[in-house]
Design an enzyme around this catalytic site. Structure first.
Site, PDB file in Angstrom:
ATOM      1  N   SER A 145      30.513 -44.074 -46.321  1.00 60.66           N
ATOM      2  CA  SER A 145      30.798 -44.671 -48.023  1.00 60.66           C
ATOM      3  C   SER A 145      31.295 -46.083 -47.509  1.00 60.66           C
ATOM      4  CB  SER A 145      32.137 -43.730 -48.649  1.00 60.66           C
ATOM      5  OG  SER A 145      32.349 -44.250 -49.632  1.00 60.66           O
ATOM      6  N   TYR A 195      27.523 -50.305 -57.237  1.00 60.70           N
ATOM      7  CA  TYR A 195      27.529 -49.284 -55.654  1.00 60.70           C
ATOM      8  C   TYR A 195      28.650 -48.731 -56.092  1.00 60.70           C
ATOM      9  CZ  TYR A 195      28.475 -50.242 -51.194  1.00 60.70           C
ATOM     10  OH  TYR A 195      29.205 -49.800 -49.708  1.00 60.70           O
ATOM     11  N   LYS A 221      29.393 -44.332 -54.522  1.00 56.59           N
ATOM     12  CA  LYS A 221      30.468 -44.274 -52.159  1.00 56.59           C
ATOM     13  C   LYS A 221      31.231 -43.244 -52.965  1.00 56.59           C
ATOM     14  CE  LYS A 221      28.181 -46.624 -50.227  1.00 56.59           C
ATOM     15  NZ  LYS A 221      26.463 -46.081 -48.900  1.00 56.59           N
TER      16      LYS A 221
END
Length: 332
Positions: free
Chosen positions: A172, A186, A190
Site C-alpha cells: 500500500s 491514488y 491504497k
C-alpha cells in the site's frame, strides 16, 4: 504501594514478551521458497525480489515491460547463493484479465513449484487536484492498484490453503493510511488494499496463511520521480515534512515483516506512528504489538493533530498566495 504497581506492570510486560512468540506465526523459510513479485521490474518490487533471492528463494517476476524484466533478471541473478536458484520472468498486465493472470501463475508454479509468498507490488500514481484529474484516471488507478492485487492473490490462494502455508503481501502506501492533498485518485486505491487484507486475513488465518500490508513512505524509485513531476505545490510542501527512503531499506523491512507474518509493515518513526494511529480493528500477530497500540494511541493522536494542523496551514497559505497572484494578474 507505587512500587508494587510498577513491579506488577513490569512483570505483566515481561509475561507478554514470553507468551507472544507462542501465539505468533512461525517464520517462513525463504531458502528454496517460490516468491512471486508483481511490479518486480523496478523500484520497491525489484528490491524485494533481490532481497528474497539473497536469502535463497526462487523468484517469479511479473510486469508489463519485457525488456525491463530481462534487465532486472540479470541484476537479480548476480546475488545468487546457490546454482539451483532460478529467476523466471513473465510479461503480463495483472490488472486487465483475471484468466490470463491465473494461467501465467499456473505456468510459474509448474516450473518453480507452488507459490510460498506473493508480493503484490504493481501500482501507479496520478496526482493533482480532484476536479482537474481526468475521470478515467480514477478508473485506471483502481484497476492497477486494487484489482492488480486482487487477481494474483485470487490465483494462488487455493493452493496455499491446500498446503496450509503461505504469505501474501499488499504494498500500500502511507497515502493509504492518511488522505493528503493531491492524492484523491491514488489514496482510495491504497486504502482499499487495507480492507481487502483485513477481510482476507480473517478467512485464511486458520490455514496458516498470513497477510502483510506494507505502508512505505516516499521512496526513491522511478515511479516516485515520475509522480513528483506533476505534484501540486501543496503536495510537494507537505511531502517535504518527511524524508525520502531508499528502496533497498523499504524492501528489507517488508520482506522481514512478511516472513514473520506481521500484518502491518512500516518504515521509520513516522511509519510506526501511523501504523499505531490507524490500527483500528486490524489483526495483531503478537500480544506485545497489541499492547503497544493500546499504550501509544492517545499520545500519537496528539502528535498527529499537530501534523494535520500544519498540513492545513500549508494548504491555506498556498490558496491565499494563488488568489493573491491571480488578483494581481487581473489588475495588470
Amino acid at each position: 504501594m507505587l512500587l508494587l504497581v510498577v513491579a506488577f506492570i513490569v512483570l505483566f510486560v515481561l509475561l507478554l514478551y514470553m507468551v507472544s512468540p507462542l501465539i505468533s506465526p512461525k517464520p517462513l523459510k525463504l531458502p528454496g521458497a517460490h516468491v512471486v513479485v508483481t511490479g518486480g521490474s523496478s523500484g520497491i518490487g525489484k528490491c524485494i525480489a533481490i532481497e528474497c533471492y539473497k536469502q535463497g528463494a526462487f523468484i517469479t517476476l511479473i510486469a508489463r515491460d519485457e525488456n525491463k524484466l530481462l534487465q532486472t533478471k540479470k541484476e537479480i541473478e548476480e546475488y545468487s547463493v546457490n546454482d539451483k536458484q532460478v529467476v523466471l520472468c513473465i510479461s503480463v498486465d495483472v490488472s486487465k484479465d483475471y484468466e490470463q493472470v491465473e494461467n501465467v501463475l499456473k505456468q510459474a508454479q509448474e516450473k518453480l513449484g507452488p507459490v510460498d509468498m506473493l508480493v503484490n507490488c504493481a501500482g501507479t500514481s496520478v496526482t493533482g487536484k480532484f476536479e482537474e484529474i481526468e475521470v478515467n484516471s480514477f478508473e485506471r488507478l483502481m484497476a492497477v492498484n486494487y484489482l492488480g492485487s486482487v487477481y494474483p492473490s485470487r490465483a494462488v490462494i487455493a493452493t496455499m490453503k491446500e498446503r496450509r502455508i503461505g504469505r501474501i503481501v499488499f504494498v500500500s502506501s502511507q497515502a493509504g493510511q492518511l488522505g493528503l492533498f493531491g492524492f484523491t485518485a491514488y489514496s482510495p486505491t491504497k486504502f482499499a488494499l487495507r480492507g481487502l487484507a483485513e477481510a482476507l486475513q480473517m478467512e485464511v488465518k486458520p490455514y496458516n496463511i498470513y497477510i502483510t500490508v506494507a505502508y512505505p513512505p516516499d521512496t526513491d524509485t522511478p515511479g516516485f520521480a515520475e509522480e513528483s513531476k506533476t505534484k501540486p505545490l501543496e503536495t510537494k510542501l507537505i511531502s517535504e515534512t518527511s524524508s525520502v527512503c531508499q528502496a533497498e531499506q523499504v524492501a528489507r523491512v517488508i520482506v522481514k515483516d512478511a516472513i514473520q507474518g506481521n500484518f502491518n509493515s512500516s518504515v521509520g518513526s513516522d511509519g510506526y506512528m501511523l501504523s499505531i494511529l490507524t490500527s483500528g480493528m486490524s489483526p495483531v500477530t503478537s500480544i506485545t504489538e497489541g499492547l503497544q497500540q493500546v499504550v501509544c494511541m492517545g499520545i500519537f493522536r496528539i502528535v498527529g493533530l499537530f501534523y494535520l494542523g500544519s498540513f492545513d496551514s500549508i494548504v491555506r497559505r498556498c490558496m491565499m498566495q494563488r488568489e493573491k497572484s491571480e488578483s494581481a494578474d487581473k489588475t495588470e
